[in-house]
Every structure is written in C-alpha cells, then in structure tokens.
Motif scaffolding. Structure first.
Motif, PDB file in Angstrom:
ATOM      1  N   LYS A  52       0.847  -1.183   0.000  1.00 54.00           N
ATOM      2  CA  LYS A  52       0.000   0.000   0.000  1.00 54.00           C
ATOM      3  C   LYS A  52       0.883   1.233   0.000  1.00 54.00           C
ATOM      4  N   GLY A  53       0.290   2.362  -0.281  1.00 56.90           N
ATOM      5  CA  GLY A  53       1.025   3.601  -0.159  1.00 56.90           C
ATOM      6  C   GLY A  53       1.141   4.005   1.291  1.00 56.90           C
ATOM      7  N   ALA A  54       2.152   4.814   1.587  1.00 54.83           N
ATOM      8  CA  ALA A  54       2.345   5.264   2.962  1.00 54.83           C
ATOM      9  C   ALA A  54       2.978   6.650   2.958  1.00 54.83           C
ATOM     10  N   ILE A  55       2.610   7.456   3.942  1.00 54.56           N
ATOM     11  CA  ILE A  55       3.271   8.735   4.203  1.00 54.56           C
ATOM     12  C   ILE A  55       3.592   8.759   5.684  1.00 54.56           C
ATOM     13  N   ILE A  56       4.860   8.979   6.015  1.00 55.40           N
ATOM     14  CA  ILE A  56       5.271   9.026   7.416  1.00 55.40           C
ATOM     15  C   ILE A  56       6.028  10.327   7.676  1.00 55.40           C
ATOM     16  N   GLY A  57       6.090  10.681   8.961  1.00 55.75           N
ATOM     17  CA  GLY A  57       6.883  11.847   9.349  1.00 55.75           C
ATOM     18  C   GLY A  57       6.085  13.114   9.529  1.00 55.75           C
TER      19      GLY A  57
ATOM     20  N   TYR B 167      17.116   8.675   1.381  1.00 52.12           N
ATOM     21  CA  TYR B 167      16.869   7.504   0.543  1.00 52.12           C
ATOM     22  C   TYR B 167      17.401   6.235   1.200  1.00 52.12           C
ATOM     23  N   HIS B 168      18.664   6.265   1.639  1.00 58.40           N
ATOM     24  CA  HIS B 168      19.285   5.054   2.181  1.00 58.40           C
ATOM     25  C   HIS B 168      18.806   4.736   3.598  1.00 58.40           C
ATOM     26  N   GLU B 169      18.646   5.764   4.418  1.00 58.15           N
ATOM     27  CA  GLU B 169      18.381   5.526   5.830  1.00 58.15           C
ATOM     28  C   GLU B 169      16.894   5.472   6.170  1.00 58.15           C
ATOM     29  N   VAL B 170      16.031   5.967   5.272  1.00 57.40           N
ATOM     30  CA  VAL B 170      14.596   5.959   5.547  1.00 57.40           C
ATOM     31  C   VAL B 170      13.829   5.245   4.437  1.00 57.40           C
ATOM     32  N   TYR B 171      13.892   5.778   3.211  1.00 53.17           N
ATOM     33  CA  TYR B 171      13.025   5.252   2.156  1.00 53.17           C
ATOM     34  C   TYR B 171      13.244   3.762   1.915  1.00 53.17           C
ATOM     35  N   LYS B 172      14.498   3.324   1.769  1.00 53.96           N
ATOM     36  CA  LYS B 172      14.765   1.927   1.434  1.00 53.96           C
ATOM     37  C   LYS B 172      14.407   0.964   2.573  1.00 53.96           C
ATOM     38  N   ARG B 173      14.175   1.501   3.764  1.00 52.47           N
ATOM     39  CA  ARG B 173      13.792   0.655   4.890  1.00 52.47           C
ATOM     40  C   ARG B 173      12.270   0.621   5.112  1.00 52.47           C
ATOM     41  N   MET B 174      11.563   1.535   4.462  1.00 54.07           N
ATOM     42  CA  MET B 174      10.133   1.671   4.751  1.00 54.07           C
ATOM     43  C   MET B 174       9.346   0.421   4.392  1.00 54.07           C
ATOM     44  N   TYR B 175       9.545  -0.088   3.205  1.00 54.58           N
ATOM     45  CA  TYR B 175       8.715  -1.213   2.763  1.00 54.58           C
ATOM     46  C   TYR B 175       8.940  -2.442   3.641  1.00 54.58           C
ATOM     47  N   ARG B 176      10.190  -2.730   3.944  1.00 54.72           N
ATOM     48  CA  ARG B 176      10.482  -3.903   4.767  1.00 54.72           C
ATOM     49  C   ARG B 176       9.834  -3.785   6.148  1.00 54.72           C
TER      50      ARG B 176
END
Length: 523
Positions: free
Chosen positions: A369-374, A493-502
């Motif tokens: 699903k889509g997500a918005i965090i922060g 990108y590396h520290e937040v985005y790439k970890r979001m889906y997992r």
C-alpha cells in the motif's frame, strides 16, 4: 511532384490520440489532438472502452491535420503507430469488435486458474515463482473472457492488442509490430517472436496461434493504407505503414537514448525507468524486458504503476484552489503546483512517501500500500505534494539500481519525458535525488518522435537507427544536481526510504487480512 519528406505518427494514449507530422530532422511540423473519455467502468475496478472510439479519434485527428493545417498529403512518405500498452481487443471474422476493449488500467482478476502441471509446474514450485505465475494467470484478460464470457471467446477470430486492431483498420491485414507486444500473451520476449509450441505461456492462456496477428520488426513495412482507411482518415491510399513500437519503447529512442548508460524516465500515468539493451535482462525474475523500438533490442524497465497519476489524485483530493485558479486563468491546474511548493525545502521537512498506491507483482509485493510518514504540525498540503514527487523519484532510483545490478552497466545520465517532464521543479528534484545530470529532450512528443524514427529508417530517409536518433533528437534543458541537496536526499533515501517497505510489509499484510483490500491472490 512534391518531395515525400514528411512522416506521419499516430500516438494513441490513454486519454487522447494525437496525429503528428515530423520532418527527417525531428522537427514537429504539425500536431492535432483528439480527446476522449479514457474508459468506462461497468463494475468497480474495471476499465473498458469501445474500440471504435480509438479508431474514430484516429480518423478525426488525421483529417484535421491535413485540412486545418494545410499539409500536402503528397509530401507524406509513410505512417507509423504507437499506442498505450496492454489494451486488448477481441474481433470476429469480419474484424468487428465483439466486446469493449479491456484497458491496461483494468483491475479485474481471474482467480482460481489451475496451476501448471508436469515439468513446468515442478519448475515454478522449485524456483519459488509459483505465486508470481498465479498472479500472471489471474491478470490475463484472455483467461477472464474465456471463463466469464465463453460465447465471446468462442466467436473470437483474432485477439489483438490495441496496436494490432488499429493496424488492421489501417491496412486491412492482421499485422502488428514486434515492438508493440507488451501484455499477457504467449510472446517470447527474449527471442522477440511468438513463443514456441512447448513454452509454458501457451498453457497459461486460452489463445491459439491462429488468433494472433503476424508480427513485423520495428522499421519494417507492415502493409499499406487501404482504400477504406484512406477514405475514412484522409491518409493517402497505398502509403506504407511502418512498424513502430509501444509508447514507452518509442519514448526511449525519441528521447535520444540507444545506450544502456542512459536511463530514460517516463513521468506519465505509469512512471517508468528504461534502458535499451542488446542483451535480454529481466529486471525482476519472470517479468520480462520488453521489445525495443529498435529491432533486436530490449527495453529493460521498472515501473511505478500509478506514477504521475498521483498528481491527478492530489489535484482531485487536495487541489481545489488550483482547480479554481485554473478555471479563471485557463492554465492547467497541474502547472500551478510548482508555485504551491516553491517554498517547501528539499526533503519536505521529513515527510516521506512510499508511492505504492497500486500493488505490484513482486516489487513491491501484492500486499503493498502507499504510505506517508513523518507528519508534524508544520506540514501542509504543499509538503504532501512535494513528498509525492520525491517518493516517485526515490522509487525510480530504486528501479535504476535494480537495473544496474542485473545488467552490470552503470547509468550515468537521465532523459525525462512524459507529462511530468514539463515541470522544471520536478526535473531539478530528479537530478538531486539521483545525483545525475537530467535532460529534458528538445521535444515533448517523444513517443510520436520515436515512431517517426522507425518510419525514417524503414523508408531509408536515414540509413540506420544510430544516424536517425542522432539526426532527429537533441537535448533540451539540462538540470545538474546540487551537491548539498543530493547529500540530503541520499541520506533520506538510504536511511529511511529503502527501509520503509520492509518495516511496513507485515502491517500491510495485516491490513489486507483484516479488510480484504487489496484482494489476496491464490497461493
């Protein structure tokens, strides 16, 4: 007698059809656009259209470009066609549509298809791809029609993509381009031809070989404009119809890329990153590299399915002020969003968006699903809009890295086409997220230009694709990444985005289990 020095391209998109006339230098001489309702929905999630809507739009656009623009028909050397991908048409023995076309946007499923047996079944189980195969079977339009409308399927003489249907209307022959074969069909993407008789694809669909059109490589003659088509369209009878390719493939060469080091981003309804390769490379296992607009080549692609559709979603849900201003000024509402976010800093003050508004097959998984965090009290709808653009750029950067790993070829520069490419802010943001120089092609109509390149080579106006692309495309505005902004994006990108889906995947699965949306495919 007038020199035959002009090229007619027909570009059939999701919301409109354009007739475009180019010269051999890639200059756009004339353009006519006919809008139509993209689709109708008899049931939620369906997307269908009467195929004659597309043909009538083609006829109207061509008549207008010759009559209103004063183009001499005798100067047209040839015509080619590029269309939206994955839209299918069933026709009877007289070439008449038997039912509405099912568009690529359609979300109906055909669950419960029997799994493959025998050696193929064992292979897919052993490789852990049985779930992907079940997904493909459920997505296959021919399976749904055969199961739910058996009388229609029994009367189906030919099962065509939209390109095949329009090429039939133009030439009177069931012919299509290799470059247009993008869909759930028994096509061998590696060898660029219909699959061999033993291939597993024939066991996943109810299609027989004689229900499919004859295929021709891009840049070759498909046929000639028939007398009937000439009467209806105004295109000269006997004019050669040259095989082009699907819209995304044409965009790649229309953007000037024949090299795997140049990534082509399409900021359209579906956002994609593509590169051209001589080698066949599956960016995601079992999901193919599609045919290129250049014969013998492949376009390696990663998609963000809803892509810049999300801009329209934002407009409808949050963009009422811009819609009001657009009505007063005559400027498209989307063009006003750059002003909305001009004071929002890169990174949207920590607002991070994952653009999975529609789930994928394997990347992301079908539960996504889509997500918005922060969120914080400082955030406004302007921050949400910028986070949409940033989230799409992050997702496409992830696609770039996937392509690089699979192809072992670094991508060192970007070309961007599609509706979203007209925003300077979006292109600067793209350069900053990727950390790469980003170029807008000289011409917005890259899909139609790519088709014209196929025509120019096919007719000998240029001796080969390298010469044609060099002569007919050139870079437009160039956007260089800002080093400090790239560092910020790189960290996010590396520290937040790439970890979001997992991190969110288990919650997505719980949501699906509790609500039933999105529907879970069979195991």
């Amino acid at each position: 007698m007038a020199e035959r020095d002009l090229l007619l391209s027909i570009d059939n998109g999701t919301q409109s059809l354009k007739a475009l006339i180019f010269d051999a230098g890639g200059n756009l001489i004339a353009r006519e656009q006919v809008l139509f309702t993209p689709y109708f929905s008899a049931h939620p999630g369906w997307a269908e259209q009467d195929p004659t809507v597309f043909w009538n739009a083609l006829c109207n656009a061509c008549r207008k470009i010759f009559n209103a623009r004063g183009i001499e028909r005798s100067r047209i050397a040839g015509v080619s066609l590029t269309t939206q991908r994955g839209t299918v048409v069933n026709v009877d023995r007289h070439g008449r549509p038997l039912r509405p076309a099912i568009l690529w946007l359609d979300q109906r499923k055909c669950h419960g298809m029997p799994p493959l047996g025998g050696l193929w079944g064992l292979f897919f189980k052993a490789t852990g791809l049985a779930g992907t195969l079940a997904y493909i079977q459920s997505e296959t339009e021919a399976n749904w029609i055969a199961r739910n409308q058996p009388r229609v399927w029994a009367q189906t003489h030919k099962f065509l993509l939209l390109s095949g249907y329009l090429n039939f209307r133009l030439t009177g022959e069931y012919v299509d381009s290799v470059g247009s074969q993008v869909g759930y069909l028994p096509f061998d993407y590696k060898r660029l031809r219909w699959a061999r008789s033993w291939d597993w694809k024939w066991r996943c669909v109810p299609v027989d070989p004689d229900q499919l059109p004859q295929l021709t490589a891009p840049g070759q003659v498909l046929g000639t404009v028939s007398r009937r088509a000439a009467r209806e369209t105004g295109i000269p009878e006997g004019l050669p119809v040259i095989a082009a390719a699907a819209d995304k493939a044409c965009e790649v060469i229309g953007s000037g890329s024949l090299d795997p080091s140049v990534g082509c981003l399409s900021y359209g309804t579906t956002a994609t990153i593509n590169v051209t390769h001589r080698r066949y490379i599956e960016p995601i296992p079992l999901l193919p590299a599609y045919p290129s607009a250049v014969p013998g080549n492949h376009t390696v692609e990663v998609q963000v399915f809803r892509g810049f559709w999300m801009v329209n979603w934002f407009k409808e849900e949050f963009g009422f002020p811009e819609q009001q201003a657009a009505e007063k000024t005559g400027v498209a509402a989307e063009n006003l969003f750059d002003d909305l976010i001009k004071d929002v800093p890169p990174g949207s003050m920590g607002l991070m968006l994952q653009p999975f508004w529609t789930p994928g097959i394997r990347t992301p998984g079908p539960e996504a699903k889509g997500a918005i965090i922060g969120f914080g009290d400082v955030h406004t709808r302007a921050h949400v809009y910028r986070s949409i653009l940033e989230g799409l750029a992050y997702a496409l950067r992830e696609g770039k890295e996937r392509i690089e790993r699979r192809s072992r070829t670094p991508i060192t520069g970007l070309r961007v086409s599609g509706g979203g490419s007209q925003s300077d802010l979006a292109l600067q943001l793209t350069a900053d997220v990727f950390g790469l120089p980003t170029v807008r092609p000289h011409l917005y109509e890259t899909s139609g230009l790519g088709a014209a390149i196929d025509t120019a080579v096919g007719l000998g106006l240029h001796p080969d694709f390298e010469t044609a692309v060099k002569a007919m495309t050139r870079p437009g505005d160039r956007f260089e990444p800002d080093p400090s902004t790239h560092r910020l994006y790189n960290a996010l990108y590396h520290e937040v985005y790439k970890r979001m889906y997992r991190r969110l995947k288990p919650l997505y699965k719980k949501i699906r289990a509790i609500t039933g949306y999105p529907e879970e495919p069979p195991s």
